[in-house]
Design an enzyme around this catalytic site. Structure first.
Site, PDB file in Angstrom:
ATOM      1  CE  LYS A  92      -4.326  -1.743   1.723  1.00  0.00           C
ATOM      2  NZ  LYS A  92      -5.502  -1.527   2.556  1.00  0.00           N
ATOM      3  CE  LYS A  99      -6.174  -7.008  -1.927  1.00  0.00           C
ATOM      4  NZ  LYS A  99      -6.649  -6.794  -0.589  1.00  0.00           N
ATOM      5  CE  LYS A 148     -12.716  -1.978   0.321  1.00  0.00           C
ATOM      6  NZ  LYS A 148     -12.615  -1.732   1.737  1.00  0.00           N
TER       7      LYS A 148
HETATM    8  N1  AQP Z   1     -10.151  -9.898  -3.771  1.00  0.00           N
HETATM    9  C1  AQP Z   1     -10.540 -10.390  -2.596  1.00  0.00           C
HETATM   10  N2  AQP Z   1     -10.845 -11.701  -2.477  1.00  0.00           N
HETATM   11  C2  AQP Z   1     -11.247 -12.211  -1.289  1.00  0.00           C
HETATM   12  N3  AQP Z   1     -11.400 -11.477  -0.176  1.00  0.00           N
HETATM   13  C3  AQP Z   1     -11.122 -10.167  -0.240  1.00  0.00           C
HETATM   14  N4  AQP Z   1     -11.168  -9.175   0.667  1.00  0.00           N
HETATM   15  C4  AQP Z   1     -10.796  -8.017   0.086  1.00  0.00           C
HETATM   16  N5  AQP Z   1     -10.476  -8.227  -1.203  1.00  0.00           N
HETATM   17  C5  AQP Z   1     -10.672  -9.564  -1.448  1.00  0.00           C
HETATM   18  C6  AQP Z   1     -11.611  -9.354   2.062  1.00  0.00           C
HETATM   19  O1  AQP Z   1     -12.628  -8.407   2.339  1.00  0.00           O
HETATM   20  C7  AQP Z   1     -12.608  -8.092   3.731  1.00  0.00           C
HETATM   21  C8  AQP Z   1     -12.729  -6.628   3.950  1.00  0.00           C
HETATM   22  O2  AQP Z   1     -11.616  -5.973   3.393  1.00  0.00           O
HETATM   23  P1  AQP Z   1     -11.242  -4.501   3.850  1.00  0.00           P
HETATM   24  O3  AQP Z   1     -12.262  -3.571   3.437  1.00  0.00           O
HETATM   25  O4  AQP Z   1     -10.952  -4.492   5.286  1.00  0.00           O
HETATM   26  O5  AQP Z   1      -9.902  -4.166   3.107  1.00  0.00           O
HETATM   27  P2  AQP Z   1      -8.970  -4.900   2.152  1.00  0.00           P
HETATM   28  O6  AQP Z   1      -8.708  -6.313   2.502  1.00  0.00           O
HETATM   29  O7  AQP Z   1      -7.768  -4.071   2.126  1.00  0.00           O
HETATM   30  O8  AQP Z   1      -9.874  -4.831   0.856  1.00  0.00           O
HETATM   31  P3  AQP Z   1      -9.511  -4.181  -0.515  1.00  0.00           P
HETATM   32  O9  AQP Z   1     -10.670  -4.115  -1.389  1.00  0.00           O
HETATM   33  O10 AQP Z   1      -8.315  -4.854  -1.051  1.00  0.00           O
HETATM   34  O11 AQP Z   1      -9.195  -2.701  -0.141  1.00  0.00           O
HETATM   35  P4  AQP Z   1      -7.883  -1.914  -0.372  1.00  0.00           P
HETATM   36  O12 AQP Z   1      -7.719  -1.805  -1.841  1.00  0.00           O
HETATM   37  O13 AQP Z   1      -8.153  -0.617   0.304  1.00  0.00           O
HETATM   38  O14 AQP Z   1      -6.785  -2.710   0.266  1.00  0.00           O
HETATM   39  C9  AQP Z   1     -11.313  -8.693   4.291  1.00  0.00           C
HETATM   40  O15 AQP Z   1     -11.616  -9.871   5.007  1.00  0.00           O
HETATM   41  C10 AQP Z   1     -10.525  -9.019   3.067  1.00  0.00           C
HETATM   42  O16 AQP Z   1      -9.674 -10.119   3.258  1.00  0.00           O
END
Ligand code: AQP
Length: 332
Positions: free
Chosen positions: A112, A195, A198
């Site tokens: 990140k 993956k 967001k």
């Molecule tokens: N691509 C994915 N496949 C499976 N699980 C996923 N999660 C996120 N992306 C995938 C799971 O969603 C839950 C909530 O995630 P979060 O909002 O806490 O943040 P994150 O994991 O950082 O999700 P993003 O979309 O990838 O956000 P950014 O881009 O900001 O980092 C978690 O249980 C996560 O594992």
């Protein structure tokens, strides 16, 4: 009943299919025979630059989406992280228990902070896995349902729990990750080796649950597929097609071998067209329910207040134990 805990960040206007299939759908399933605590991680959302007005809106949208998915406030404590101050308080204690090098090894921080350079990233982003450990340990859960990307943070959480228990007194349960092999990593539609995310995905790589269903259908139809023509589940050799089969199977309940058979000898375009219809059929009622829930903000706030009360009483008792064990004098 075993306890479960998980959280999600209000960092987008909508959850995406990775969040849903990887994590929050399991939250709904686990409600039946567990004691669940689910929270909207607003403290985590400020680790990156944000707009206060947007954060407020997204927090309520996150709550509405969780209810629309089927989180039932009669079974689950659903709350906003900042409503339970013990999260930040325990995080401080755990910060003092974590080695700098140990925190540095967290790959999500590396990913990140890679864009803007480490110097531009906040200290909050650096210590976010430690706050996450506090989020979890406060509730002494048995399981933490998350996506694959959170596995390393769960390991840190277990290490910190163990360290606290052996340095002071057994206080925390060592939580187990609950990660589904099939949907633990939903891939980006345009770059299926990454993956769906967001912050990391291009607009066409991500399906947002609250997006216009016609737009989501279009994104599925233009998903990147692999060379060759056969529709076969092979995540190494055919990551694009395999990801589409995973999404298809998890939305319809049809098994992957059954889908392979159904699409034997057919074109990628057929699979994508059918999956686009499945996606539209799924997101349309979900979106309607969410928008309806958002129309009644008093009800949403009431649900969150009730959740914070349930969570708060558990968190308060854990923190009291922690403070006592590390030698803080209790106020009279
Ligand atoms: N691509 C994915 N496949 C499976 N699980 C996923 N999660 C996120 N992306 C995938 C799971 O969603 C839950 C909530 O995630 P979060 O909002 O806490 O943040 P994150 O994991 O950082 O999700 P993003 O979309 O990838 O956000 P950014 O881009 O900001 O980092 C978690 O249980 C996560 O594992």
């Amino acid at each position: 009943r075993p306890r479960v805990l998980s959280g999600i960040q209000p960092t987008a206007d909508s959850f995406h299919f990775g969040n849903y299939l990887g994590a929050t759908r399991q939250w709904v399933d686990l409600q039946r025979d567990h004691q669940p605590f689910f929270f909207i991680a607003d403290l985590h959302a400020i680790t990156v630059e944000h707009d206060p007005k947007v954060l407020r809106e997204r927090t309520l949208r996150a709550a509405a989406q969780l209810l629309a998915m089927g989180i039932d406030p009669a079974r689950s404590a659903i709350f906003v992280q900042s409503h339970v101050p013990e999260h930040a308080q325990l995080a401080w204690v755990l910060n003092c228990l974590t080695g700098f090098g140990e925190a540095r090894r967290m790959t999500q921080f590396k990913d990140k902070s890679a864009k803007g350079g480490e110097g531009a990233a906040s200290v909050g982003l650096f210590t976010y896995p430690i706050l996450q450990a506090a989020d979890i340990l406060l509730y002494r859960p048995h399981y933490v349902p998350v996506g694959e990307d959170q596995r390393q943070h769960l390991e840190l959480t277990r290490d910190l729990a163990q360290r606290f228990n052996s340095r002071y007194k057994k206080t925390f349960r060592l939580p187990e990750p609950y990660i589904l092999k099939a949907t633990g990593k939903i891939a980006d539609l345009q770059d299926p080796t990454k993956k769906m995310s967001k912050s990391g995905s291009a607009p066409n790589g991500i399906i947002e649950m609250l997006d216009d269903p016609a737009r989501s259908a279009k994104k599925i139809r233009s998903a990147v597929t692999d060379s060759g023509t056969d529709i076969r589940f092979d995540p190494e050799g055919k990551p694009g097609v395999s990801n589409l089969l995973t999404i298809y199977s998890s939305l319809t309940g049809e098994s992957i071998p059954a889908l392979e058979e159904q699409y034997a000898g057919r074109m990628y375009g057929d699979l994508k067209k059918d999956l686009a219809d499945v996606v539209v059929g799924f997101v349309t009622p979900f979106r309607d329910r969410t928008l309806e829930l958002l129309d009644n903000q008093d009800h949403l706030l009431q649900v969150l207040a009730q959740g914070a009360e349930t969570a708060g009483s558990v968190a308060e008792s854990t923190l009291r134990d922690v403070y006592q064990r590390i030698g803080f004098v209790a106020p009279v």
